[in-house]
Design a protein around this motif. Sequence first.
Motif, PDB file in Angstrom:
ATOM      1  N   ILE A   3       0.867  -1.169   0.000  1.00  0.00           N
ATOM      2  CA  ILE A   3       0.000   0.000   0.000  1.00  0.00           C
ATOM      3  C   ILE A   3       0.908   1.223   0.000  1.00  0.00           C
ATOM      4  CG2 ILE A   3      -1.849   1.263   1.148  1.00  0.00           C
ATOM      5  CD1 ILE A   3      -2.682  -1.520   0.221  1.00  0.00           C
ATOM      6  N   LEU A   4       0.828   2.021  -1.058  1.00  0.00           N
ATOM      7  CA  LEU A   4       1.634   3.229  -1.155  1.00  0.00           C
ATOM      8  C   LEU A   4       0.853   4.409  -0.596  1.00  0.00           C
ATOM      9  CD1 LEU A   4       2.968   2.880  -4.825  1.00  0.00           C
ATOM     10  CD2 LEU A   4       3.934   1.920  -2.724  1.00  0.00           C
ATOM     11  N   GLY A   5       1.467   5.157   0.294  1.00  0.00           N
ATOM     12  CA  GLY A   5       0.868   6.384   0.799  1.00  0.00           C
ATOM     13  C   GLY A   5       1.469   7.553   0.036  1.00  0.00           C
ATOM     14  N   ALA A 114      -2.909   5.269  -1.828  1.00  0.00           N
ATOM     15  CA  ALA A 114      -3.798   6.157  -1.089  1.00  0.00           C
ATOM     16  C   ALA A 114      -3.171   7.544  -1.063  1.00  0.00           C
ATOM     17  CB  ALA A 114      -4.016   5.636   0.330  1.00  0.00           C
ATOM     18  N   GLU A 115      -3.827   8.499  -1.719  1.00  0.00           N
ATOM     19  CA  GLU A 115      -3.329   9.874  -1.735  1.00  0.00           C
ATOM     20  C   GLU A 115      -3.838  10.589  -0.493  1.00  0.00           C
ATOM     21  OE1 GLU A 115      -3.808  13.993  -4.319  1.00  0.00           O
ATOM     22  OE2 GLU A 115      -4.487  12.098  -5.192  1.00  0.00           O
ATOM     23  N   ILE A 116      -2.914  10.891   0.417  1.00  0.00           N
ATOM     24  CA  ILE A 116      -3.284  11.471   1.710  1.00  0.00           C
ATOM     25  C   ILE A 116      -2.398  12.692   1.963  1.00  0.00           C
ATOM     26  CG2 ILE A 116      -3.696  11.012   4.157  1.00  0.00           C
ATOM     27  CD1 ILE A 116      -3.580   8.019   3.516  1.00  0.00           C
ATOM     28  N   PRO A 117      -2.833  13.886   1.590  1.00  0.00           N
ATOM     29  CA  PRO A 117      -1.998  15.074   1.763  1.00  0.00           C
ATOM     30  C   PRO A 117      -1.508  15.279   3.199  1.00  0.00           C
ATOM     31  CG  PRO A 117      -3.853  15.573   0.343  1.00  0.00           C
ATOM     32  CD  PRO A 117      -4.089  14.192   0.883  1.00  0.00           C
ATOM     33  N   LEU A 118      -2.351  14.985   4.177  1.00  0.00           N
ATOM     34  CA  LEU A 118      -1.984  15.208   5.584  1.00  0.00           C
ATOM     35  C   LEU A 118      -1.586  13.897   6.271  1.00  0.00           C
ATOM     36  CD1 LEU A 118      -4.751  17.773   6.640  1.00  0.00           C
ATOM     37  CD2 LEU A 118      -2.451  18.227   5.758  1.00  0.00           C
ATOM     38  N   LEU A 119      -0.960  13.002   5.548  1.00  0.00           N
ATOM     39  CA  LEU A 119      -0.600  11.699   6.093  1.00  0.00           C
ATOM     40  C   LEU A 119       0.236  11.834   7.363  1.00  0.00           C
ATOM     41  CD1 LEU A 119       0.420   8.535   4.179  1.00  0.00           C
ATOM     42  CD2 LEU A 119       1.901   9.335   6.006  1.00  0.00           C
ATOM     43  N   PHE A 120       1.285  12.645   7.323  1.00  0.00           N
ATOM     44  CA  PHE A 120       2.132  12.822   8.496  1.00  0.00           C
ATOM     45  C   PHE A 120       1.428  13.627   9.580  1.00  0.00           C
ATOM     46  CE2 PHE A 120       5.505  12.408   5.137  1.00  0.00           C
ATOM     47  CZ  PHE A 120       6.030  11.209   5.596  1.00  0.00           C
ATOM     48  N   GLU A 121       0.746  14.689   9.166  1.00  0.00           N
ATOM     49  CA  GLU A 121       0.115  15.581  10.137  1.00  0.00           C
ATOM     50  C   GLU A 121      -0.956  14.875  10.954  1.00  0.00           C
ATOM     51  OE1 GLU A 121       1.097  18.207   6.504  1.00  0.00           O
ATOM     52  OE2 GLU A 121       0.780  16.094   6.972  1.00  0.00           O
ATOM     53  N   GLY A 123      -0.910  11.544  11.519  1.00  0.00           N
ATOM     54  CA  GLY A 123      -0.353  10.330  12.108  1.00  0.00           C
ATOM     55  C   GLY A 123      -0.851   9.053  11.469  1.00  0.00           C
ATOM     56  N   LEU A 124      -1.017   9.057  10.149  1.00  0.00           N
ATOM     57  CA  LEU A 124      -1.566   7.892   9.459  1.00  0.00           C
ATOM     58  C   LEU A 124      -0.491   7.033   8.781  1.00  0.00           C
ATOM     59  CD1 LEU A 124      -4.792   9.400   7.852  1.00  0.00           C
ATOM     60  CD2 LEU A 124      -4.570   8.064   9.958  1.00  0.00           C
ATOM     61  N   GLU A 125       0.746   7.197   9.189  1.00  0.00           N
ATOM     62  CA  GLU A 125       1.824   6.419   8.577  1.00  0.00           C
ATOM     63  C   GLU A 125       1.584   4.918   8.665  1.00  0.00           C
ATOM     64  OE1 GLU A 125       2.141   8.925  10.779  1.00  0.00           O
ATOM     65  OE2 GLU A 125       4.095   9.922  10.594  1.00  0.00           O
ATOM     66  N   ASP A 126       0.893   4.492   9.720  1.00  0.00           N
ATOM     67  CA  ASP A 126       0.661   3.059   9.929  1.00  0.00           C
ATOM     68  C   ASP A 126      -0.273   2.455   8.883  1.00  0.00           C
ATOM     69  OD1 ASP A 126      -1.512   4.597  11.257  1.00  0.00           O
ATOM     70  OD2 ASP A 126      -2.271   2.604  11.748  1.00  0.00           O
ATOM     71  N   LEU A 127      -0.999   3.301   8.158  1.00  0.00           N
ATOM     72  CA  LEU A 127      -1.941   2.792   7.163  1.00  0.00           C
ATOM     73  C   LEU A 127      -1.234   2.202   5.950  1.00  0.00           C
ATOM     74  CD1 LEU A 127      -4.865   5.372   6.799  1.00  0.00           C
ATOM     75  CD2 LEU A 127      -4.955   3.063   7.719  1.00  0.00           C
ATOM     76  N   THR A 128      -0.029   2.681   5.685  1.00  0.00           N
ATOM     77  CA  THR A 128       0.631   2.336   4.440  1.00  0.00           C
ATOM     78  C   THR A 128       1.905   1.535   4.675  1.00  0.00           C
ATOM     79  OG1 THR A 128       1.932   4.381   4.374  1.00  0.00           O
ATOM     80  CG2 THR A 128      -0.271   4.460   3.427  1.00  0.00           C
ATOM     81  N   ILE A 131       5.850   5.028   2.020  1.00  0.00           N
ATOM     82  CA  ILE A 131       5.434   6.421   1.926  1.00  0.00           C
ATOM     83  C   ILE A 131       6.169   7.084   0.769  1.00  0.00           C
ATOM     84  CG2 ILE A 131       5.386   8.664   3.075  1.00  0.00           C
ATOM     85  CD1 ILE A 131       5.160   7.155   5.735  1.00  0.00           C
ATOM     86  N   VAL A 132       5.383   7.581  -0.187  1.00  0.00           N
ATOM     87  CA  VAL A 132       5.916   8.233  -1.382  1.00  0.00           C
ATOM     88  C   VAL A 132       5.631   9.725  -1.265  1.00  0.00           C
ATOM     89  CG1 VAL A 132       5.826   8.386  -3.890  1.00  0.00           C
ATOM     90  CG2 VAL A 132       5.485   6.164  -2.748  1.00  0.00           C
ATOM     91  N   VAL A 133       6.683  10.534  -1.233  1.00  0.00           N
ATOM     92  CA  VAL A 133       6.523  11.989  -1.125  1.00  0.00           C
ATOM     93  C   VAL A 133       6.843  12.632  -2.465  1.00  0.00           C
ATOM     94  CG1 VAL A 133       7.430  14.099  -0.066  1.00  0.00           C
ATOM     95  CG2 VAL A 133       6.976  12.087   1.351  1.00  0.00           C
ATOM     96  N   THR A 134       5.917  13.450  -2.954  1.00  0.00           N
ATOM     97  CA  THR A 134       6.166  14.229  -4.168  1.00  0.00           C
ATOM     98  C   THR A 134       6.829  15.540  -3.757  1.00  0.00           C
ATOM     99  OG1 THR A 134       3.929  15.167  -4.041  1.00  0.00           O
ATOM    100  CG2 THR A 134       4.239  13.216  -5.424  1.00  0.00           C
ATOM    101  N   SER A 135       7.859  15.927  -4.492  1.00  0.00           N
ATOM    102  CA  SER A 135       8.655  17.085  -4.084  1.00  0.00           C
ATOM    103  C   SER A 135       9.037  17.934  -5.286  1.00  0.00           C
ATOM    104  CB  SER A 135       9.924  16.611  -3.368  1.00  0.00           C
ATOM    105  OG  SER A 135      10.741  17.702  -2.996  1.00  0.00           O
ATOM    106  N   CYS A 136       9.028  19.251  -5.074  1.00  0.00           N
ATOM    107  CA  CYS A 136       9.523  20.185  -6.085  1.00  0.00           C
ATOM    108  C   CYS A 136      10.009  21.428  -5.358  1.00  0.00           C
ATOM    109  CB  CYS A 136       8.437  20.527  -7.114  1.00  0.00           C
ATOM    110  SG  CYS A 136       6.983  21.340  -6.422  1.00  0.00           S
TER     111      CYS A 136
END
Length: 200
Positions: A3-5, A114-121, A123-128, A131-136
Amino acid sequence: MSILGITGGVATGKSAVTQFLAELGAPTISADAVARDVLRPGAAATQSVLAAFPDCRDMQSEVAAVDRALLRARIYDDPEARKMLESFTHPAIIQELREQIARWRDEKVLIAAAEIPLLFETGLEDLTDTIVVTSCSDETQVARLRARLGIDEGEARQHLAAQWPLSEKVARADVVIDTNGTLDDTRRQVAALWERFTAF
């Protein structure tokens, strides 16, 4: 299975990455899409939000509905209002995310996102599993926000300042997708990620 977050900052390409994964065959869910459903006309959360923010009612609707633009403006620079809104919406959003991911695990899907913008905020890290972070760059975020919302640079930078620093999310990532380039550049990175999790 994995499961990718998918997470990251505003205007960093989260939805594009999720879309590319869907095109490759991954089932997906978007927390933002769930949030829109949670605030559909007549929903319990909608009633609570309208009671707390009566000035954010959609006056063009024949049923009790939220004017999302007014609501965004209402909570934009008011942390307490934002917290109140989240108390109405986050429980239902998180429950739907957990239930969908549980179904994927029961079905033993090979890969899902699962696209979760507030994944860290939140505390949903356990769901995935990953963890894939998009960065620019900040400059790219600002340009995209200005184009998307029709705002000036100062307002765009205020949006960024109101969020977790992107660098902190990158530091916590298992995988980083650099979205500074073209959509084709991003697509190639997503394809490589797909191969990583589907190759036998």
